[in-house]
Design an enzyme around this catalytic site. Structure first.
Site, PDB file in Angstrom:
ATOM      1  N   PRO A  89       0.841  -1.200   0.000  1.00  0.00           N
ATOM      2  CA  PRO A  89       0.000   0.000   0.000  1.00  0.00           C
ATOM      3  C   PRO A  89       0.876   1.250   0.000  1.00  0.00           C
ATOM      4  O   PRO A  89       1.905   1.300   0.683  1.00  0.00           O
ATOM      5  CB  PRO A  89      -0.782  -0.131   1.308  1.00  0.00           C
ATOM      6  CG  PRO A  89      -0.814  -1.599   1.567  1.00  0.00           C
ATOM      7  CD  PRO A  89       0.501  -2.127   1.073  1.00  0.00           C
ATOM      8  N   CYS A  90       0.469   2.254  -0.767  1.00  0.00           N
ATOM      9  CA  CYS A  90       1.395   3.337  -1.092  1.00  0.00           C
ATOM     10  C   CYS A  90       0.909   4.722  -0.692  1.00  0.00           C
ATOM     11  O   CYS A  90       1.446   5.728  -1.138  1.00  0.00           O
ATOM     12  CB  CYS A  90       1.665   3.317  -2.590  1.00  0.00           C
ATOM     13  SG  CYS A  90       0.166   3.202  -3.601  1.00  0.00           S
ATOM     14  N   GLN A  91      -0.113   4.815   0.152  1.00  0.00           N
ATOM     15  CA  GLN A  91      -0.688   6.123   0.467  1.00  0.00           C
ATOM     16  C   GLN A  91       0.339   7.102   1.046  1.00  0.00           C
ATOM     17  O   GLN A  91       0.296   8.295   0.772  1.00  0.00           O
ATOM     18  CB  GLN A  91      -1.859   5.968   1.451  1.00  0.00           C
ATOM     19  CG  GLN A  91      -3.117   5.397   0.829  1.00  0.00           C
ATOM     20  CD  GLN A  91      -3.101   3.878   0.796  1.00  0.00           C
ATOM     21  OE1 GLN A  91      -2.097   3.248   1.130  1.00  0.00           O
ATOM     22  NE2 GLN A  91      -4.197   3.286   0.371  1.00  0.00           N
TER      23      GLN A  91
END
Length: 362
Positions: free
Chosen positions: A93-95
């Site tokens: 996940p890259c938020q």
């Protein structure tokens, strides 16, 4: 005939474990080109049913990578160290590293996921390593752990490719820039995703009545697996769409309309114009985010119908097939799974390159 059989045999030997698998975009794309998916791993149990419905021969492992031990994974999947046919995939996940505004406090833990994935790479020393993420990982390569990871890979005999790629070059009907790393210690070749030849795939190529998407109104609920479900709209947004030109129109259509223009846009003709805008038929779509069902979050208006795109339309713009099954309890959760996914056709472009390299090694 012997050469063909040998090639097929080599393809079947390649196998992968997909860390942070979510709903299975990467797994599906890799599987489609002949790489066997052993397992998908994710801390989010809500994506399990979707993953299992589509990646049927793989195991879904519900685990937090911060707590998962290398030996535990080794025993569970009967993995071997130094296996030339093993591909470890880490699309975390890259938020935290995204340029799109998000609550960084909520996503702070995710900033170290690449470092956790590295533990497994160091332990297993697989033939191939794949990492896919937002371009921000490259811009912040020291803080994200990328710089140290690449150094380790090169020191340990891997040929490493890492760059930002535009997925529309690989058959995805969408503009989306993604950081991609492919590391290979089986040969001395640098592996890069294999692009398509010819014209890019556009919105017109995948949605619309001619592609099996009947006209529907805002708020339409599709209870079948096709999931042509559309979020509802307030009357003011319907009025805005009614005067927004078809095929690429923007909020500029009502920027001087006292009743329709949002206060923050009043009189403004510059700046970000995608909000409340329509997609173009003959271009790839804008990036499909986790909020693609909402007009106020980007250029997510249908090219001609007065509504935002449906869940299934968002999925095919991500290059999921129309037959892909999404198991979720709400529009928002389904859209999050779709928007966070690695586009399957981009995953296939990576998988093809790995298979091609592996053939050359034999």
């Amino acid at each position: 005939m012997k050469q063909i059989n040998r090639d097929l045999h080599n393809q079947k030997k390649l196998k992968a474990v997909d860390f942070f698998c979510s709903g299975g975009g990467m797994s599906y794309g890799m599987q489609n080109v002949g790489i066997k998916i052993l397992a998908g791993i994710d801390v989010d149990e809500s994506c399990m049913e979707t993953y299992k419905a589509n990646i049927r021969e793989a195991e879904f492992i519900h685990a937090d990578v911060f707590e998962l031990k290398e030996t535990e994974l080794q025993n569970r999947l009967s993995l071997k160290k130094n296996d030339d046919e093993l591909v470890l995939i880490g699309c975390s996940p890259c938020q935290f590293w995204s340029i799109i505004y998000t609550d960084k406090k909520k996503s702070k833990k995710s900033k170290n996921l690449l470092k956790e994935f590295r533990r497994f790479v160091e332990y297993f020393n697989p033939g191939y390593v794949v990492v896919e993420n937002v371009p921000g990982v490259l811009r912040k390569k020291r803080a994200s752990g990328l710089a140290g990871f690449v150094r380790w890979l090169k020191t340990n005999g891997y040929k490493v490719h890492f760059d930002v790629h535009e997925v529309s070059e690989y058959g995805v009907p969408q503009h989306r820039k993604r950081f991609t790393l492919i590391a290979n210690r089986v040969t001395t070749q640098e592996i890069m995703p294999i692009p398509i030849t010819g014209k890019k795939v556009t919105v017109r190529d995948v949605i619309g009545e001619h592609n099996g998407f009947p006209k529907v109104s805002h708020g339409h609920k599709d209870n079948t697996d096709f999931l042509h479900t559309v979020a509802g709209l307030k009357k003011i947004n319907l009025d805005r769409l009614a005067i927004t030109p078809k095929n690429g129109g923007t909020r500029l259509a009502y920027v001087n309309n006292e009743r329709l223009v949002p206060k923050c846009h009043k009189g403004k003709t510059d700046g970000f114009k995608d909000v409340y805008g329509r997609m173009w038929w003959d271009k790839p779509s804008p990036t499909i985010t986790t909020k693609f069902f909402s007009l106020s979050n980007g250029r997510f208006g249908h090219p001609e119908e007065d509504r935002a795109i449906s869940l299934r339309e968002g999925a095919v713009l991500q290059s999921f097939p129309k037959s892909y099954i999404f198991k979720s309890t709400s529009i928002a959760n389904t859209a999050r799974m779709i928007g966070n996914a690695v586009p399957p056709k981009y995953a296939s472009a990576i998988g093809k390159a790995i298979i091609q390299n592996h053939k050359n090694a034999v």
